[in-house]
Design an enzyme around this catalytic site. Structure first.
Site, mmCIF file in Angstrom:
data_model
loop_
_atom_site.group_PDB
_atom_site.id
_atom_site.type_symbol
_atom_site.label_atom_id
_atom_site.label_comp_id
_atom_site.label_asym_id
_atom_site.label_seq_id
_atom_site.Cartn_x
_atom_site.Cartn_y
_atom_site.Cartn_z
ATOM 1 N N ASN A 107 0.813 -1.232 0.000
ATOM 2 C CA ASN A 107 0.000 0.000 0.000
ATOM 3 C C ASN A 107 0.839 1.272 0.000
ATOM 4 O O ASN A 107 0.398 2.306 -0.498
ATOM 5 C CB ASN A 107 -1.015 -0.005 1.144
ATOM 6 C CG ASN A 107 -0.379 -0.133 2.507
ATOM 7 O OD1 ASN A 107 0.765 -0.563 2.642
ATOM 8 N ND2 ASN A 107 -1.107 0.242 3.539
ATOM 9 N N GLU A 163 4.978 -3.236 12.515
ATOM 10 C CA GLU A 163 3.821 -2.335 12.435
ATOM 11 C C GLU A 163 2.728 -3.138 11.760
ATOM 12 O O GLU A 163 2.779 -3.404 10.558
ATOM 13 C CB GLU A 163 4.193 -1.073 11.636
ATOM 14 C CG GLU A 163 3.120 -0.002 11.676
ATOM 15 C CD GLU A 163 2.407 0.152 10.354
ATOM 16 O OE1 GLU A 163 1.185 -0.181 10.330
ATOM 17 O OE2 GLU A 163 3.009 0.582 9.382
ATOM 18 N N CYS A 180 -2.987 1.418 6.922
ATOM 19 C CA CYS A 180 -3.073 0.842 8.269
ATOM 20 C C CYS A 180 -3.689 1.811 9.271
ATOM 21 O O CYS A 180 -4.241 1.392 10.283
ATOM 22 C CB CYS A 180 -1.687 0.430 8.766
ATOM 23 S SG CYS A 180 -0.857 -0.744 7.706
ATOM 24 N N GLU A 232 8.814 3.610 14.425
ATOM 25 C CA GLU A 232 9.553 3.997 13.226
ATOM 26 C C GLU A 232 9.497 5.504 13.051
ATOM 27 O O GLU A 232 8.582 6.171 13.537
ATOM 28 C CB GLU A 232 8.983 3.296 11.993
ATOM 29 C CG GLU A 232 9.210 1.801 12.027
ATOM 30 C CD GLU A 232 8.733 1.087 10.782
ATOM 31 O OE1 GLU A 232 9.232 -0.024 10.536
ATOM 32 O OE2 GLU A 232 7.874 1.627 10.054
#
Length: 421
Positions: A91, A192, A226, A401
């Site tokens: 994505n 993640e 997400c 991150e």
């Protein structure tokens, strides 16, 4: 390389990405279908991680700790963990690589990138620019593979003793499998994973701002991120006004089409399986009493295109409020009290992002602290930024991150005791 040399080469890689922004964006649109304007935004965002970590490379500080004995000195060093395996999703086929690789290279690690099988070309294009930037051969490696080989390649990366670190972005189910593989050699892991973001609109909210935030949060990349909102919780006092304005905004501002068409805001979903999941969630909700306000079916453009959809009369028993849709579906739940909204929001076993709109300062503090997520947007629908730590809690992942914290995921702390002084 010295930290300064790593910094210079990462900076050059950033500059080359910006110089080739249009070509890189067109690769993304061709690979995953997102509108070209969004793809251009992703390249800018993606490149910013190389710029950020080029700067952070020169700020890997150790410590000198006062020793308890007069004849000792105590030092703390930070050293690269070693080879890092980077497994990324389709994505954001560029940004999910640079967010990890920028930190890894700044720390002094080498990387092996396994891009998603749907979007290998973005990873390979980054590799070409890395070469041009002077990143040494063997430091940035790309291993594309077919869908059939994905599980096997992932297992090798997670079990090989030469790999010291795994960084993965993707589904919670896949993350759990990779964690099991990595456990055999006790690798450093950052993940993640999936989200199920709530978007709460309280009676005190500025409804127009909430609608604008809802549109941006839900329908970016056709709902395939997400941190996309997956559940809208709207307080009863402004519920009808919000739904009416949201529906009008969807019909007026969203345009389904080919990603290369300048008017397009909603491209296709990644594949037919993704479309089928959206259809399944809508069918389940309608069968339990939900109402389709707008959208609700595949678009006439083709099998992977779906109409932006808004549902009302949604309950927490429906599939669309129990699992992540990853598509252009916005289900709205009506609630009465703050406590009820927070309880619904926190009922999920994941906690990546959460959003809420309120103009009550006390409520803002309460809800921001109570939401069980790693990132909170208060009166904002888009919160990702290179300076800020990205990650979740519960089953949404491990580690962070981006930001000043992101480089720590690729560093080991070594204690050195100098005696006999």
């Amino acid at each position: 390389l010295s930290s300064q040399e790593r910094s210079v080469r990462l900076r050059r890689w950033y500059e080359l990405m910006m110089e080739n922004k249009e070509e890189l964006a067109r690769i993304i649109t061709a690979e995953n279908g997102k509108p070209l304007k969004e793809a251009q935004g992703e390249i800018t965002y993606s490149a910013s991680f190389l710029e950020w970590f080029a700067e952070e490379a020169r700020r890997i500080y150790g410590d000198v700790i006062p020793a308890s004995a007069k004849d000792r000195r105590v030092l703390v060093l930070k050293q690269p963990v070693g080879v890092a395996a980077i497994i990324t999703p389709w994505n954001f086929p560029s940004a999910m690589i640079t967010r990890k690789v920028g930190a890894a290279l700044a720390a002094g690690c080498t990387v092996v990138v396994k891009p998603a099988e749907d979007t290998p070309l973005s990873a390979l294009a980054l590799g070409e620019l890395a070469n041009q930037a002077g990143i040494p051969a063997g430091v940035y490696n790309v291993v594309p593979c077919s869908r059939q080989q994905t599980a096997a390649v992932g297992e090798v990366l997670c079990t090989d003793p030469l790999v010291s670190k795994i960084s993965f972005t993707g589904s919670t189910a896949t993350g759990k499998i990779l964690l099991k593989h990595a456990a055999g050699t006790v690798k450093r892991v950052s993940m993640e994973l999936g989200g199920h973001a709530p978007f709460i609109v309280f009676d005190s909210a500025n409804v127009d701002r909430a609608v604008a935030g809802a549109l941006a949060s839900k329908y970016r990349n056709s709902g395939q991120t997400c941190v996309c909102t997956n559940r809208f919780l709207v307080q009863k006092g402004i519920h009808d006004e919000f739904v009416e304005k949201f529906a009008k905004a969807i019909d007026k501002e969203l345009h389904v089409g080919n990603g290369f068409d300048a008017k397009t805001t909603q491209g296709p979903l990644i594949n037919e399986k993704a479309v089928e999941k959206v259809e399944k969630h809508i069918k389940d909700a309608v069968s339990q009493g939900a109402s389709v306000v707008t959208g609700g079916k595949r678009h006439s453009l083709g099998k992977n295109f779906f109409e932006p959809t808004l549902l009302t009369n949604v309950t927490t028993k429906m599939l669309c409020t129990q699992e992540e849709t990853f598509g252009p579906l916005a289900p709205v739940i009506r609630f009465e009290t703050e406590a009820e909204a927070v309880a619904i929001a926190n009922a999920a076993n994941v906690g990546l992002a959460g959003y809420f709109y309120s103009q009550d300062p006390a409520q803002i503090w309460r809800v921001a602290e109570q939401l069980e997520v790693g990132m909170v947007g208060v009166n904002e629908g888009i919160i990702s930024s290179v300076e800020c730590p990205f990650g979740g809690v519960k089953e949404s992942g491990l580690g962070r991150e981006g930001s000043k914290y992101g480089i720590d995921e690729y560093l080991e702390i070594k204690y050195v005791c100098l005696g006999g002084l």
